[in-house]
Structures are given as C-alpha cells and as structure tokens.
Motif scaffolding. Structure first.
Motif, PDB file in Angstrom:
ATOM      1  N   GLY A   1      -3.471   0.176  -3.862  1.00 54.39           N
ATOM      2  CA  GLY A   1      -3.622  -1.070  -4.597  1.00 54.39           C
ATOM      3  C   GLY A   1      -2.302  -1.791  -4.792  1.00 54.39           C
ATOM      4  O   GLY A   1      -2.216  -3.013  -4.637  1.00 54.39           O
ATOM      5  N   LEU A   2      -1.249  -1.040  -5.111  1.00 51.22           N
ATOM      6  CA  LEU A   2       0.071  -1.647  -5.273  1.00 51.22           C
ATOM      7  C   LEU A   2       0.588  -2.206  -3.957  1.00 51.22           C
ATOM      8  O   LEU A   2       1.192  -3.289  -3.921  1.00 51.22           O
TER       9      LEU A   2
ATOM     10  N   ALA B   1     -13.988  -0.521   3.190  1.00 50.51           N
ATOM     11  CA  ALA B   1     -12.952  -1.204   2.416  1.00 50.51           C
ATOM     12  C   ALA B   1     -11.559  -0.833   2.911  1.00 50.51           C
ATOM     13  O   ALA B   1     -10.662  -1.692   2.989  1.00 50.51           O
ATOM     14  N   LEU B   2     -11.347   0.430   3.269  1.00 46.86           N
ATOM     15  CA  LEU B   2     -10.044   0.852   3.783  1.00 46.86           C
ATOM     16  C   LEU B   2      -9.744   0.185   5.121  1.00 46.86           C
ATOM     17  O   LEU B   2      -8.589  -0.171   5.404  1.00 46.86           O
ATOM     18  N   ALA B   3     -10.765   0.005   5.946  1.00 45.43           N
ATOM     19  CA  ALA B   3     -10.557  -0.665   7.229  1.00 45.43           C
ATOM     20  C   ALA B   3     -10.152  -2.124   7.027  1.00 45.43           C
ATOM     21  O   ALA B   3      -9.234  -2.627   7.692  1.00 45.43           O
ATOM     22  N   LEU B   4     -10.826  -2.814   6.111  1.00 45.43           N
ATOM     23  CA  LEU B   4     -10.469  -4.204   5.835  1.00 45.43           C
ATOM     24  C   LEU B   4      -9.083  -4.293   5.190  1.00 45.43           C
ATOM     25  O   LEU B   4      -8.303  -5.209   5.496  1.00 45.43           O
TER      26      LEU B   4
ATOM     27  N   LEU C   1      -0.926   3.716   7.952  1.00 42.65           N
ATOM     28  CA  LEU C   1      -0.389   3.757   6.587  1.00 42.65           C
ATOM     29  C   LEU C   1      -1.480   4.092   5.574  1.00 42.65           C
ATOM     30  O   LEU C   1      -1.307   4.953   4.699  1.00 42.65           O
ATOM     31  N   VAL C   2      -2.624   3.433   5.687  1.00 46.20           N
ATOM     32  CA  VAL C   2      -3.712   3.644   4.727  1.00 46.20           C
ATOM     33  C   VAL C   2      -4.227   5.072   4.786  1.00 46.20           C
ATOM     34  O   VAL C   2      -4.434   5.735   3.749  1.00 46.20           O
ATOM     35  N   LEU C   3      -4.432   5.579   5.992  1.00 50.06           N
ATOM     36  CA  LEU C   3      -4.959   6.937   6.119  1.00 50.06           C
ATOM     37  C   LEU C   3      -3.930   7.973   5.678  1.00 50.06           C
ATOM     38  O   LEU C   3      -4.291   9.009   5.092  1.00 50.06           O
ATOM     39  N   PHE C   4      -2.651   7.714   5.928  1.00 48.14           N
ATOM     40  CA  PHE C   4      -1.606   8.627   5.470  1.00 48.14           C
ATOM     41  C   PHE C   4      -1.581   8.702   3.947  1.00 48.14           C
ATOM     42  O   PHE C   4      -1.481   9.791   3.370  1.00 48.14           O
ATOM     43  N   VAL C   5      -1.681   7.558   3.286  1.00 48.24           N
ATOM     44  CA  VAL C   5      -1.665   7.548   1.826  1.00 48.24           C
ATOM     45  C   VAL C   5      -2.900   8.247   1.280  1.00 48.24           C
ATOM     46  O   VAL C   5      -2.816   9.053   0.333  1.00 48.24           O
ATOM     47  N   ARG C   6      -4.065   7.992   1.882  1.00 49.85           N
ATOM     48  CA  ARG C   6      -5.303   8.574   1.360  1.00 49.85           C
ATOM     49  C   ARG C   6      -5.373  10.081   1.579  1.00 49.85           C
ATOM     50  O   ARG C   6      -5.769  10.841   0.672  1.00 49.85           O
ATOM     51  N   ASP C   7      -5.011  10.544   2.765  1.00 47.62           N
ATOM     52  CA  ASP C   7      -5.241  11.939   3.120  1.00 47.62           C
ATOM     53  C   ASP C   7      -4.027  12.840   2.912  1.00 47.62           C
ATOM     54  O   ASP C   7      -4.187  14.058   2.813  1.00 47.62           O
ATOM     55  N   ASN C   8      -2.831  12.304   2.869  1.00 42.89           N
ATOM     56  CA  ASN C   8      -1.637  13.139   2.785  1.00 42.89           C
ATOM     57  C   ASN C   8      -0.832  12.892   1.514  1.00 42.89           C
ATOM     58  O   ASN C   8      -0.575  13.816   0.741  1.00 42.89           O
ATOM     59  N   LEU C   9      -0.446  11.633   1.303  1.00 44.26           N
ATOM     60  CA  LEU C   9       0.396  11.335   0.155  1.00 44.26           C
ATOM     61  C   LEU C   9      -0.341  11.515  -1.167  1.00 44.26           C
ATOM     62  O   LEU C   9       0.247  11.932  -2.169  1.00 44.26           O
ATOM     63  N   SER C  10      -1.626  11.234  -1.182  1.00 44.29           N
ATOM     64  CA  SER C  10      -2.391  11.296  -2.429  1.00 44.29           C
ATOM     65  C   SER C  10      -2.367  12.685  -3.044  1.00 44.29           C
ATOM     66  O   SER C  10      -2.296  12.839  -4.269  1.00 44.29           O
ATOM     67  N   ALA C  11      -2.399  13.718  -2.209  1.00 42.98           N
ATOM     68  CA  ALA C  11      -2.413  15.088  -2.735  1.00 42.98           C
ATOM     69  C   ALA C  11      -1.106  15.447  -3.426  1.00 42.98           C
ATOM     70  O   ALA C  11      -1.088  16.247  -4.365  1.00 42.98           O
ATOM     71  N   SER C  12      -0.006  14.856  -2.984  1.00 37.17           N
ATOM     72  CA  SER C  12       1.300  15.197  -3.552  1.00 37.17           C
ATOM     73  C   SER C  12       1.650  14.353  -4.774  1.00 37.17           C
ATOM     74  O   SER C  12       2.663  14.609  -5.422  1.00 37.17           O
ATOM     75  N   ILE C  13       0.833  13.349  -5.092  1.00 29.96           N
ATOM     76  CA  ILE C  13       1.107  12.511  -6.267  1.00 29.96           C
ATOM     77  C   ILE C  13      -0.054  12.562  -7.256  1.00 29.96           C
ATOM     78  O   ILE C  13      -0.341  11.592  -7.947  1.00 29.96           O
ATOM     79  N   GLY C  14      -0.716  13.692  -7.272  1.00 25.88           N
ATOM     80  CA  GLY C  14      -1.760  13.911  -8.267  1.00 25.88           C
ATOM     81  C   GLY C  14      -3.033  13.127  -8.038  1.00 25.88           C
ATOM     82  O   GLY C  14      -3.732  12.780  -8.998  1.00 25.88           O
ATOM     83  N   GLY C  15      -3.351  12.832  -6.783  1.00 22.29           N
ATOM     84  CA  GLY C  15      -4.573  12.113  -6.474  1.00 22.29           C
ATOM     85  C   GLY C  15      -4.539  10.631  -6.760  1.00 22.29           C
ATOM     86  O   GLY C  15      -5.593   9.993  -6.857  1.00 22.29           O
ATOM     87  N   HIS C  16      -3.347  10.064  -6.874  1.00 25.92           N
ATOM     88  CA  HIS C  16      -3.211   8.639  -7.188  1.00 25.92           C
ATOM     89  C   HIS C  16      -3.016   7.783  -5.933  1.00 25.92           C
ATOM     90  O   HIS C  16      -2.400   6.719  -5.996  1.00 25.92           O
ATOM     91  N   GLY C  17      -3.539   8.256  -4.811  1.00 26.65           N
ATOM     92  CA  GLY C  17      -3.441   7.482  -3.579  1.00 26.65           C
ATOM     93  C   GLY C  17      -4.059   6.098  -3.678  1.00 26.65           C
ATOM     94  O   GLY C  17      -3.457   5.114  -3.222  1.00 26.65           O
TER      95      GLY C  17
END
Length: 330
Positions: free
Chosen positions: A305-306, A261-264, A284-300
């Motif tokens: 989706g937004l 799903a992330l690839a599509l 962008l997708v991998l950065f949000v999932r693996d890096n940004l998500s940890a700094s925003i409480g797992g809401h990657g």
C-alpha cells in the motif's frame, strides 16, 4: 530565410535518436535474459522456485497490461482466466499427459474460450462499469471453482505429476522447471510485444485515446476490444498453466480477488502500457507478498500500500514512465 530554416529543422538527434537507441535496448534485453538464464547456476532451489513463480505471475500481469495499458480497459477479472488455465493444466497433467508444452497449450485454449464466452458483454462497457463487470466475472468463476467437486472445491486440485518436455524424463530439479517457464514466458512476452506494436495495437491505442474519431474512420471499437479481451484471456491462461507447472497444485485462491488486485497493482507500479515495467512490478509485488512479508511480521500488504501511494504521487506513470519523463525534452 536562414533563421526560418533553422527553426523548422529538427534538432540534432531528433530523428536519429530512436534508431540509435534500438541497439542499446536490444543489448539491455539480451543482458537481462542472460542473467535470468544463468540464475539457477548460482542460486539455490528456493530462490529459483520464487523466480519461477514471478515469471508465471508476470505473464498474468502482461495480460492485464494488454487490456489496461494498451487498450485503456482497467480490469479485475484476468485472474479468473489465469485460474482456468491453471486448473486445465493440472487436469491435463493428471489425466492426459505430463508434457509441459501440451499443458501450456491447453491452458492457453481454456483461457481463450473462457474469455470469448464472458467478454462479449464486458467489452461493450468502459471505465468503472467495465471494471465492475470484470470483477463480477472473476468472482463468479472463483465461486464456481470453490464449490465444484470435480476440481476439488475449496480444497483445490492436487496430485499433478512433475512436468516433462517432448517425452523426456520428468523435470524434477527446480532449475529445469524454471528454464521451461522462462522460455515460455519469453515467447509470450515477444508475442504480446509484437501485437502491441502492430497496426492492430495502434488501433487499440487509438480507440483508447479517441474512440469517437476511430469510429468515424470506420473502425469497430467493440469488435477490436473483444479481440484483445480474448487474446488477454489466452495470455492469462498460459500464465496459469506455467504457474501449475511449478506448483503442481491449484486452489480457488489462485483466481480470487487478491490475485486480480495484485496483478492490477503490478501494472500501476510498473507503468501501464510499457510491457517490461509491469513485469518488473510483478516481481516486486510477489517478492513483497511471499518473501518480505514473512520477515516483517506479515505486514506485506501495508508495504504494498505504501509503495502504491508513493508511485501515485512520485511516479504517476510508473517505473517505466520515470525514464520516459526523464528523456522528454524540456
């Protein structure tokens, strides 16, 4: 008479524009490649490792774009061939050789064979039926990987030694592994670009846009789709081998629905059919999932989706389509 000639004459730059833009595109490509090559010289080990994962994931996204963007076959099954390539590379690394090139070629061959065995039925369908068939194929291979003890079942497959090149010492530094993955990903990108711009690629676009007309012209759409399905499987398998070269571990989660799903999603965000756009979307997708998500409480996932909703409404053709729409004459 003069007015008629003026109306039929092409506008200034209409024929020379693309030719003049090619040197500019080449300069941009060289500049981007130079920045990527120089990245390990100025960044630490962690960001370099993150970029290595992005490059390997971008190869998977290229295979999805080859089917979805170029051929018009939206797929949720390429992560399966990505995982097959990763598992094959790890097995080769453990039991045969640590040579990274051999592992990449083994992953390519494994992805190609897996796609050839499973794709003949899938390519006879189109649209949502094709999407569901690829999802079923992906989930089947995912279940096999999660239950087969030969590949570690749900625990995954670990113990792969560091990769090396041409009999040299192991690539222990993150920068050396990054350079290898970057070189391999660049070769794959160039190969996919050549296919997309070849007569075969134009045939695939013709089948995507008007299959009945292509069939009337003597083409065999099912055979052409099967060929590109096998090619996309080989590309995804290569991406899996590159992923394993960095992680030295593979688990069933690397070929599950989330990865597919992330690839599509990366293709949709970047712009289907543009090749470079989906690669940008993959980063962008991998950065949000693996890096940004940890700094925003797992809401990657919420952020992704937004981003997806914003792209659908504001950039229907993705990031790459924004430039195309801007350059389109009024």
């Amino acid at each position: 008479m003069t007015g008629t000639m003026d109306q039929t004459r092409p506008a200034a730059g209409a024929t020379g524009g693309p030719a003049r833009s090619r040197p500019g595109k080449a300069l941009v490509a060289v500049a981007v490649l130079a920045v990527l090559v120089a990245a390990p010289l100025v960044l630490g080990a962690y960001p370099v490792t993150t970029m290595t994962r992005m490059l390997a994931f971008a190869v998977l996204v290229l295979s999805v774009d080859l089917l979805t963007g170029v051929t018009g076959l939206p797929t949720l099954g390429q992560a399966a061939y990505f995982g097959v390539g990763a598992y094959t590379a790890v097995l080769v690394g453990i039991h045969v050789t640590s040579d990274a090139l051999t592992q990449a070629l083994a992953g390519l061959a494994a992805g190609l064979i897996a796609a050839a065995l499973t794709g003949w039925v899938a390519v006879r369908a189109r649209g949502i039926v094709f999407l569901m068939l690829t999802l079923a194929i992906g989930e089947t291979i995912h279940q096999v990987a999660g239950t087969w003890t030969l590949v570690g079942a749900s625990n995954g497959l670990a113990g792969m030694p560091p990769v090396s090149l041409f009999g040299g010492p192991p690539l222990l530094a993150a920068g050396f592994v990054y350079w290898w993955v970057l070189a391999a990903a660049t070769v794959v990108f160039a190969g996919v670009a050549l296919v997309a711009r070849s007569p075969y690629g134009r045939t695939l676009r013709g089948i995507r846009d008007n299959e009945p007309r292509m069939r009337a012209l003597g083409y065999r759409p099912a055979l052409a789709r099967y060929g590109v399905f096998c090619l996309a499987g080989a590309v995804a398998g290569t991406g899996g081998a590159l992923w394993a070269a960095q992680a030295r571990f593979v688990s069933p989660g690397d070929l599950g629905f989330e990865m597919a799903a992330l690839a599509l999603l990366s293709v949709v965000i970047g712009g289907a059919g543009s090749l470079w756009g989906p690669c940008l979307g993959a980063a962008l997708v991998l950065f949000v999932r693996d890096n940004l998500s940890a700094s925003i409480g797992g809401h990657g996932p919420l952020v992704l989706g937004l981003v997806f909703v914003a792209v659908v409404f504001l950039l229907p053709r993705g990031v790459a389509g924004f430039r195309l729409r801007k350059d389109r004459p009024s």
